[in-house]
Enzyme design. Structure first.
Site, mmCIF file in Angstrom:
data_model
loop_
_atom_site.group_PDB
_atom_site.id
_atom_site.type_symbol
_atom_site.label_atom_id
_atom_site.label_comp_id
_atom_site.label_asym_id
_atom_site.label_seq_id
_atom_site.Cartn_x
_atom_site.Cartn_y
_atom_site.Cartn_z
ATOM 1 N N GLY B 122 -20.464 -37.383 -0.918
ATOM 2 C CA GLY B 122 -19.346 -36.724 -0.245
ATOM 3 C C GLY B 122 -18.043 -37.458 -0.451
ATOM 4 O O GLY B 122 -17.597 -38.205 0.422
ATOM 5 N N TYR B 123 -17.461 -37.285 -1.612
ATOM 6 C CA TYR B 123 -16.166 -37.916 -1.910
ATOM 7 C C TYR B 123 -15.055 -36.865 -1.930
ATOM 8 O O TYR B 123 -14.089 -36.969 -1.193
ATOM 9 C CB TYR B 123 -16.188 -38.617 -3.278
ATOM 10 C CG TYR B 123 -17.150 -39.785 -3.415
ATOM 11 C CD1 TYR B 123 -17.788 -40.348 -2.313
ATOM 12 C CD2 TYR B 123 -17.407 -40.349 -4.673
ATOM 13 C CE1 TYR B 123 -18.656 -41.420 -2.457
ATOM 14 C CE2 TYR B 123 -18.271 -41.420 -4.821
ATOM 15 C CZ TYR B 123 -18.904 -41.949 -3.710
ATOM 16 O OH TYR B 123 -19.754 -43.007 -3.868
ATOM 17 N N SER B 124 -15.189 -35.851 -2.806
ATOM 18 C CA SER B 124 -14.091 -34.894 -3.017
ATOM 19 C C SER B 124 -13.840 -34.043 -1.772
ATOM 20 O O SER B 124 -14.753 -33.727 -1.022
ATOM 21 C CB SER B 124 -14.426 -33.963 -4.180
ATOM 22 O OG SER B 124 -14.707 -34.702 -5.337
ATOM 23 N N SER B 156 -22.479 -31.814 -4.754
ATOM 24 C CA SER B 156 -23.684 -31.373 -5.480
ATOM 25 C C SER B 156 -24.925 -31.602 -4.623
ATOM 26 O O SER B 156 -25.016 -32.614 -3.920
ATOM 27 C CB SER B 156 -23.834 -32.158 -6.783
ATOM 28 O OG SER B 156 -22.739 -31.907 -7.622
ATOM 29 N N GLU B 240 -22.083 -46.675 -14.292
ATOM 30 C CA GLU B 240 -22.488 -45.764 -15.353
ATOM 31 C C GLU B 240 -21.929 -46.367 -16.627
ATOM 32 O O GLU B 240 -20.747 -46.620 -16.710
ATOM 33 C CB GLU B 240 -21.848 -44.402 -15.180
ATOM 34 C CG GLU B 240 -22.071 -43.739 -13.883
ATOM 35 C CD GLU B 240 -21.372 -42.389 -13.910
ATOM 36 O OE1 GLU B 240 -20.254 -42.306 -13.432
ATOM 37 O OE2 GLU B 240 -21.962 -41.437 -14.454
HETATM 38 C C1 LIG Z 1 -20.209 -29.303 -11.192
HETATM 39 C C2 LIG Z 1 -19.446 -30.239 -10.337
HETATM 40 C C3 LIG Z 1 -20.112 -31.106 -9.495
HETATM 41 C C4 LIG Z 1 -19.414 -31.965 -8.656
HETATM 42 N N1 LIG Z 1 -20.124 -32.764 -7.813
HETATM 43 C C5 LIG Z 1 -19.442 -33.548 -6.927
HETATM 44 C C6 LIG Z 1 -20.143 -34.301 -5.950
HETATM 45 O O1 LIG Z 1 -21.379 -34.291 -5.899
HETATM 46 N N2 LIG Z 1 -19.441 -35.028 -5.066
HETATM 47 C C7 LIG Z 1 -18.081 -35.079 -5.094
HETATM 48 O O2 LIG Z 1 -17.505 -35.782 -4.272
HETATM 49 N N3 LIG Z 1 -17.375 -34.373 -6.002
HETATM 50 C C8 LIG Z 1 -18.023 -33.586 -6.902
HETATM 51 N N4 LIG Z 1 -17.317 -32.842 -7.830
HETATM 52 C C9 LIG Z 1 -15.865 -32.846 -7.759
HETATM 53 C C10 LIG Z 1 -15.153 -33.463 -8.923
HETATM 54 O O3 LIG Z 1 -15.210 -34.843 -8.888
HETATM 55 C C11 LIG Z 1 -13.727 -32.920 -8.900
HETATM 56 O O4 LIG Z 1 -13.802 -31.531 -9.121
HETATM 57 C C12 LIG Z 1 -12.845 -33.537 -9.918
HETATM 58 O O5 LIG Z 1 -12.596 -34.876 -9.635
HETATM 59 C C13 LIG Z 1 -11.520 -32.785 -10.051
HETATM 60 O O6 LIG Z 1 -10.921 -32.556 -8.819
HETATM 61 P P1 LIG Z 1 -10.418 -31.082 -8.405
HETATM 62 O O7 LIG Z 1 -11.509 -30.149 -8.639
HETATM 63 O O8 LIG Z 1 -9.811 -31.174 -7.079
HETATM 64 O O9 LIG Z 1 -9.293 -30.746 -9.459
HETATM 65 P P2 LIG Z 1 -7.782 -31.236 -9.409
HETATM 66 O O10 LIG Z 1 -7.717 -32.689 -9.192
HETATM 67 O O11 LIG Z 1 -6.986 -30.361 -8.501
HETATM 68 O O12 LIG Z 1 -7.369 -30.942 -10.903
HETATM 69 C C14 LIG Z 1 -6.937 -29.664 -11.357
HETATM 70 C C15 LIG Z 1 -6.371 -29.840 -12.763
HETATM 71 O O13 LIG Z 1 -5.256 -30.708 -12.696
HETATM 72 C C16 LIG Z 1 -5.414 -31.784 -13.570
HETATM 73 N N5 LIG Z 1 -4.815 -32.982 -12.964
HETATM 74 C C17 LIG Z 1 -4.959 -33.466 -11.714
HETATM 75 N N6 LIG Z 1 -4.300 -34.611 -11.571
HETATM 76 C C18 LIG Z 1 -3.719 -34.877 -12.764
HETATM 77 C C19 LIG Z 1 -2.911 -35.929 -13.271
HETATM 78 N N7 LIG Z 1 -2.554 -36.985 -12.513
HETATM 79 N N8 LIG Z 1 -2.531 -35.858 -14.549
HETATM 80 C C20 LIG Z 1 -2.896 -34.814 -15.341
HETATM 81 N N9 LIG Z 1 -3.645 -33.799 -14.932
HETATM 82 C C21 LIG Z 1 -4.061 -33.833 -13.657
HETATM 83 C C22 LIG Z 1 -6.902 -31.937 -13.745
HETATM 84 O O14 LIG Z 1 -7.206 -32.555 -14.981
HETATM 85 C C23 LIG Z 1 -7.371 -30.496 -13.703
HETATM 86 O O15 LIG Z 1 -7.262 -29.938 -14.969
HETATM 87 C C24 LIG Z 1 -17.998 -31.975 -8.674
HETATM 88 C C25 LIG Z 1 -17.320 -31.122 -9.537
HETATM 89 C C26 LIG Z 1 -18.020 -30.248 -10.365
HETATM 90 C C27 LIG Z 1 -17.257 -29.341 -11.259
#
Ligand SMILES: Cc1cc2nc3c(=O)[nH]c(=O)nc-3n(C[C@H](O)[C@H](O)[C@H](O)COP(=O)(O)OP(=O)(O)OC[C@H]3O[C@@H](n4cnc5c(N)ncnc54)[C@H](O)[C@@H]3O)c2cc1C
Lengths: 371, 385
Positions: B122-124, B156, B240
């Site tokens: 539970g991070y995001s 997840s 990792e």
């Molecule tokens: C299948 C899947 C499983 C996951 N499982 C987990 C989980 O178990 N636990 C958990 O905590 N999280 C989980 N996540 C979350 C994941 O870590 C985040 O989705 C990811 O870090 C991106 O954050 P966001 O979705 O809020 O996108 P955002 O951060 O809003 O990004 C949207 C877009 O903006 C771009 N962007 C954002 N900031 C910048 C920057 N500074 N410079 C350039 N571009 C930028 C990104 O590259 C992306 O293209 C999962 C995600 C997926 C897709």
């Protein structure tokens, strides 16, 4: 398991880098590139005394007896400095003779190449522009006294300076490598202006040039000799390329930290920093592929040719893009004659087709992989 | 440069191979429950689950090189994963081993090794993705408990998990947003937790939203000290490594794709005879090979005692590119037949599924843009944006 360089190899790298920074800095590179010969004979002999052209020549013939991995270290550094010199050509002539010559042939030609007294080169290409046996049409005609060459080899690196040519030709249809001496009657080189003025090109004209039977490299079958030369040529060019790529990337990264626009260094903008990160990934990945290929060549590994082809293809694509991006990311100054960015762009143009471009090597890797 | 193994390493490899010969003969149904429980029991006996962890906590104490050999040999035989508690083994366990109290190690590690519990992460949050340190889910100390209120997202396997490693903000006034974050280990059955699954574009439900409403977490379930949650979790994420194990998986996909191209008609000939298709396949091969060799270079550095830092972003970027490219290529080379899903599709619809699953690798764990920022800022030294 160790995928890194030895201490001796790191020492070699440092030594070459320091020597060139001191004796052939960019100002000297530019000066030499505007001279008729394109390189300094004195500096050439000095680097020969340091053992550069003899690095991969066996000790019994006056060389240092090192392998291809060591050669890659040396050529990465001469590439980094864009050092104008017939080193690459001479090295490859020596590699061809070491690899495919008989005992007597090695003893005859290698000492001169290792000491720098003889400048050598390889003459592979013809009108077909195909870097391999299939591109070779030049026929060595047999007559009572030996063999006669009538024809032309093209895009011969350092052709004007060379004393010795390793010429790809055919005898009764079978490809061979033959050694032709500068002094042979009927031999002529014609300078061809090159897009990269730190490199020299020539057309080699052979008008009834006579060679004896024992000038044909006889250590292994000719088609094999030729293919192995392409491998080694492609790997050597990749090494020079990646040294230059490293330098071009470093130049641009430094500029991105320094140049201020919109109140901050341009390296803060993702339109600048992301291409630099991508190029870094590709340069490092090219190095991984090349170093593995060099090791495979030294080991005589069965998949060495394929490893070389993957490395040359990947490195060529990387450096071609880098050449453009280096200029573009600098803005106006990148387009100037005075600034070094253009030198890397031109080197990328030179390196692309040398011993096969990316398309050629991807296709070769596919075929070698049974596709 | 020398890719040979030492005699001890060769001996270990032989041991792994012998184990695989005995326990994973060709044709084994690796999906059957009976097989899997036996398989895991035997792996535990060998201490190959949690192989890198210290022996005191029940791990195998395997050297770096042995870990690589084990993973590689397993991947080559398409063996089921080493252990079933994926996140527990990948980062929860390492964080507990590094920062946990003795009591926490006793309590949590054996269950992770034996696969008796499932952990989620539970991070995001809705407002904190790439900018994870902006997380707002609150944890307020109340006597011997933290009271948690807020929301997590993209979690997840939350709906199948008994435990969660959770990041909460305990000090909203911290000057630097990375401070003031605390790591808690939370039982998913605690009152006040609601899990709402989210359907993803492939139609599956793998991740969820998780809501916290006055959830009381005992203080003894805090991992590390209060306010140190960023370091506790991020350092474990950095565990990792070289990515050598992923390379085997990518290679297998490429082999299958080549095989598909050999069987598929495209514009009047076999797809594999189409020069552009051939070139795209061999380009992918070069990238996979680069990944493998980059991994070897990173491993060499680790073996020399140099810590691995941001270099791992290099292979993460390669992998992201490959996951997308291979899926696209597989669908594209089939032409209109690429539109067909389900069992009638080539290879039972494998490629259509593949082409819809890449976000797990490409977005989860940090997007390509974020990996490029890491490389540009931490390796090339360019200014932070
Ligand atoms: C299948 C899947 C499983 C996951 N499982 C987990 C989980 O178990 N636990 C958990 O905590 N999280 C989980 N996540 C979350 C994941 O870590 C985040 O989705 C990811 O870090 C991106 O954050 P966001 O979705 O809020 O996108 P955002 O951060 O809003 O990004 C949207 C877009 O903006 C771009 N962007 C954002 N900031 C910048 C920057 N500074 N410079 C350039 N571009 C930028 C990104 O590259 C992306 O293209 C999962 C995600 C997926 C897709």
């Amino acid at each position: 398991m160790n995928f890194g360089f030895t201490e001796e190899q790191e020492l070699l790298r440092d030594g070459v880098r320091k020597f060139l920074a001191e004796r052939c800095p960019m100002s000297e590179v530019r000066r030499l590139s505007e001279t008729a010969e394109g390189f300094s004979r004195d500096l050439w002999l000095e680097t020969a005394r340091l053992g550069w052209p003899g690095l991969a020549v066996a000790e019994e013939y006056g060389g240092a007896g090192q392998g291809f991995v060591d050669l890659v270290v040396l050529l990465e550094e001469t590439g980094r400095a864009l050092h104008p010199s017939p080193l690459l050509s001479t090295t490859l002539a020596g590699v061809a003779i070491s690899d495919s010559g008989s005992e007597a042939q090695r003893a005859r030609w290698l000492p001169g190449l290792a000491s720098g007294e003889t400048i050598g080169t390889v003459a592979l290409l013809e009108a077909s522009d195909f870097p391999g046996a299939d591109g070779v049409r030049l026929e060595a005609r047999r007559d009572a006294d030996g063999l006669v060459l009538d024809g032309e080899k093209r895009f011969v690196a350092d052709g004007a300076a060379a004393d010795l040519f390793v010429v790809a030709c055919r005898i009764e249809g079978s490809p061979v490598l033959a050694i032709v001496d500068r002094g042979a009657t009927g031999l002529e080189t014609v300078d061809v202006p090159c897009i990269d003025s730190t490199k020299r090109l020539a057309t080699l004209r052979l008008g009834g040039v006579r060679i004896s039977r024992d000038a044909v490299l006889s250590g292994r079958p000719g088609d094999e000799a030729l293919e192995r030369l392409v491998d080694r040529g492609a790997a050597a060019v990749s090494a020079e390329m990646l040294g230059a790529a490293d330098a071009a990337l470093a130049l641009t990264v430094a500029y991105a930290k320094e140049r201020i626009q919109f109140g901050s260094p341009i390296g803060r903008f993702q339109g600048v920093k992301h291409p630099l990160a991508e190029l870094y990934v590709d340069v490092e990945s090219s190095k991984s592929l090349l170093h593995d290929a060099a090791w495979a060549l030294d080991q005589g590994a069965a998949d060495a040719s394929k490893a070389v082809s993957l490395a040359k293809a990947y490195a060529t694509e990387t450096f071609s893009r880098l050449g453009i991006d280096v200029v573009q990311l600098h803005g106006g100054i990148g387009y100037t004659w005075e600034y070094d960015a253009q030198l890397y762009l031109k080197r990328a143009k030179w390196a692309r087709p040398a011993f096969g471009d990316a398309d050629h090597h991807y296709d070769r890797a596919a075929a070698l992989g049974g596709m | 440069m020398d890719f040979h193994l030492t005699p001890e390493e060769e001996a270990f490899r032989a041991e792994v191979r012998a184990f695989l010969d005995a326990n994973l003969p060709p044709g084994t149904n690796t999906a059957s429950f009976g097989f899997l429980s036996e398989w895991n029991r035997k792996l535990r006996e060998k201490r190959w689950i949690g192989f890198s962890w210290p022996k005191e906590v029940g791990g195998g104490g395997g050297s770096l090189m042995q870990q690589v050999i084990l993973k590689e040999e397993m991947a080559k035989r398409k063996a089921p994963p080493l252990g079933t508690c994926f996140m527990g083994l990948a980062w929860v366990g390492p964080a507990i081993v590094q920062y946990g109290t003795d009591e926490q190690k006793r309590r949590f590690i054996p269950d992770i090794l034996d696969g008796r519990v499932q952990w989620c992460t539970g991070y995001s949050e809705p407002g904190a993705g790439s900018d994870l340190a902006a997380l707002q889910c609150r944890g307020v100390r109340d006597g011997s408990h933290y009271v948690v209120n807020g929301q997590k997202i993209w979690t997840s396997i939350a709906m199948w998990s008994q435990w969660m490693i959770l990041l909460v903000r305990t000090d909203p006034n911290a000057k630097v947003k990375h401070d003031g974050i605390t790591c808690l280990l939370v039982e998913m059955s605690t009152p006040g937790i609601t899990v709402r699954p989210l359907k993803n574009m492939s139609g599956g439900t793998m991740f969820s939203e998780v809501f916290f409403d006055d959830v009381r977490v005992p203080v003894e379930n805090r991992l590390g000290v209060e306010g140190d949650g960023w370091r506790v979790t991020i350092s474990a994420l950095a565990n990792e490594r070289s990515g050598i194990a992923e390379v085997e998986g990518l290679r297998r996909n490429l082999d299958a794709l080549r095989d598909l191209a050999r069987r598929t008609e495209r514009r009047g000939r076999k797809a594999l005879e189409d020069p552009t298709i051939r070139r795209r396949i061999v380009r992918a091969e070069a990238r996979i090979e680069a990944m493998r060799l980059n991994g070897m270079r990173f491993l060499t550095r680790q073996l020399r005692g140099e810590p691995l830092g941001s270099e791992t972003s290099i292979n993460k970027l390669h992998r992201a590119t490959l996951e997308v490219d291979l899926g696209e290529l597989a669908i594209e080379l089939q032409g209109s037949a690429g539109l067909v899903t389900g069992r009638d599709a080539a290879d039972g619809g494998r490629w259509q599924r593949f082409a819809l699953n890449w976000p797990e690798v490409v977005i989860g764990g940090g997007t390509p843009n974020i990996q490029k920022n890491i490389i540009a800022e931490r390796i090339l030294g360019l200014p932070h944006d």
